[in-house]
Design a protein around this motif. Structure first.
Motif, PDB file in Angstrom:
ATOM      1  N   HIS A  66       1.006  -0.911   3.352  1.00 15.00           N
ATOM      2  CA  HIS A  66       1.701  -1.534   2.237  1.00 15.00           C
ATOM      3  C   HIS A  66       2.865  -1.694   2.978  1.00 15.00           C
ATOM      4  O   HIS A  66       3.218  -1.116   4.123  1.00 15.00           O
ATOM      5  CB  HIS A  66       1.636   0.099   1.449  1.00 15.00           C
ATOM      6  CG  HIS A  66       1.515   1.270   2.115  1.00 15.00           C
ATOM      7  ND1 HIS A  66       3.080   1.574   2.256  1.00 15.00           N
ATOM      8  CD2 HIS A  66       1.649   2.208   1.863  1.00 15.00           C
ATOM      9  CE1 HIS A  66       3.347   2.891   2.875  1.00 15.00           C
ATOM     10  NE2 HIS A  66       2.411   3.181   3.070  1.00 15.00           N
ATOM     11  N   MET A  73       8.276   6.179   2.302  1.00 16.84           N
ATOM     12  CA  MET A  73       7.500   5.662   3.318  1.00 16.84           C
ATOM     13  C   MET A  73       7.712   4.918   3.885  1.00 16.84           C
ATOM     14  O   MET A  73       8.061   3.492   3.218  1.00 16.84           O
ATOM     15  CB  MET A  73       5.959   6.657   3.209  1.00 16.84           C
ATOM     16  CG  MET A  73       4.863   6.189   3.437  1.00 16.84           C
ATOM     17  SD  MET A  73       3.516   6.456   2.913  1.00 16.84           S
ATOM     18  CE  MET A  73       3.176   8.155   2.448  1.00 16.84           C
ATOM     19  N   MET A  76       3.448   0.731   6.445  1.00 13.59           N
ATOM     20  CA  MET A  76       1.969   1.509   7.174  1.00 13.59           C
ATOM     21  C   MET A  76       0.199   1.227   6.522  1.00 13.59           C
ATOM     22  O   MET A  76       0.893   0.086   5.225  1.00 13.59           O
ATOM     23  CB  MET A  76       2.107   3.261   6.781  1.00 13.59           C
ATOM     24  CG  MET A  76       1.907   3.652   5.973  1.00 13.59           C
ATOM     25  SD  MET A  76       2.124   5.095   6.462  1.00 13.59           S
ATOM     26  CE  MET A  76       3.351   5.387   6.521  1.00 13.59           C
ATOM     27  N   MET A  78      -2.305   2.917   4.849  1.00 15.29           N
ATOM     28  CA  MET A  78      -3.284   4.378   4.837  1.00 15.29           C
ATOM     29  C   MET A  78      -4.090   4.870   4.070  1.00 15.29           C
ATOM     30  O   MET A  78      -3.943   4.250   2.800  1.00 15.29           O
ATOM     31  CB  MET A  78      -1.945   5.518   4.686  1.00 15.29           C
ATOM     32  CG  MET A  78      -0.690   5.175   3.646  1.00 15.29           C
ATOM     33  SD  MET A  78      -0.293   6.508   3.096  1.00 15.29           S
ATOM     34  CE  MET A  78      -0.358   7.993   3.085  1.00 15.29           C
ATOM     35  N   TYR A  80      -5.787   6.282   0.145  1.00 18.26           N
ATOM     36  CA  TYR A  80      -4.787   7.328  -0.578  1.00 18.26           C
ATOM     37  C   TYR A  80      -5.419   7.305  -1.554  1.00 18.26           C
ATOM     38  O   TYR A  80      -6.670   7.088  -1.627  1.00 18.26           O
ATOM     39  CB  TYR A  80      -3.984   6.635  -0.941  1.00 18.26           C
ATOM     40  CG  TYR A  80      -2.711   5.898  -1.697  1.00 18.26           C
ATOM     41  CD1 TYR A  80      -1.794   6.847  -1.315  1.00 18.26           C
ATOM     42  CD2 TYR A  80      -2.207   4.836  -0.151  1.00 18.26           C
ATOM     43  CE1 TYR A  80      -0.113   6.547  -0.901  1.00 18.26           C
ATOM     44  CE2 TYR A  80      -1.209   4.024  -0.084  1.00 18.26           C
ATOM     45  CZ  TYR A  80       0.038   5.395  -0.306  1.00 18.26           C
ATOM     46  OH  TYR A  80       1.559   5.104   0.254  1.00 18.26           O
TER      47      TYR A  80
HETATM   48 CU   LIG Z   1       2.265   5.035   3.490  1.00 21.03          CU
END
Ligand SMILES: [Cu+2]
Length: 116
Positions: A66, A73, A76, A78, A80
């Protein structure tokens, strides 16, 4: 005789009581439809774009690459958690989505929609 009339009154009141909640529900859904446009516009502003990188059904996580998020934020990739595990059956690797995270849990996708 007086007793049976009384019973009829109770039945009448009870049926009146039944129709009142259904009317209230109709009013509520109408109200919801009226406010849905500004509400979704506000939600759209809080949504970020991302690309699905991995769908982990057993771990109930989706990995998203994203950009910078409204919650601060930075960009990066990541993993979820998701609010509704059923989403993991729809999300596909490579799919572009717009998503928002839960205000109380920035690691959980609270809503998403396919991005065009
Ligand atoms: Cu993130």
């Amino acid at each position: 005789m007086t007793l049976s009339i009384h019973s009829l009154l109770i039945v009448a009141l009870a049926s009146a009581g039944f129709s009142a909640p259904s009317l209230a529900q109709m009013d509520h859904s109408g109200h919801g439809a009226m406010v849905s446009k500004p509400a979704s516009a506000a939600a759209d502003a809080a949504m970020a774009e991302g690309v699905v990188k991995k769908v982990d059904k057993s771990g109930k996580r989706v990995t998203i690459a994203h950009g910078a998020l409204p919650n601060g934020m930075p960009a990066m990739t990541m993993a979820y958690t998701v609010k509704d595990p059923a989403w993991l059956d729809k999300l596909q690797v490579g799919q572009k989505i717009r998503f928002a995270t839960d205000p109380a849990d920035g690691m959980m996708v609270s809503r998403y929609e396919p991005a065009k």
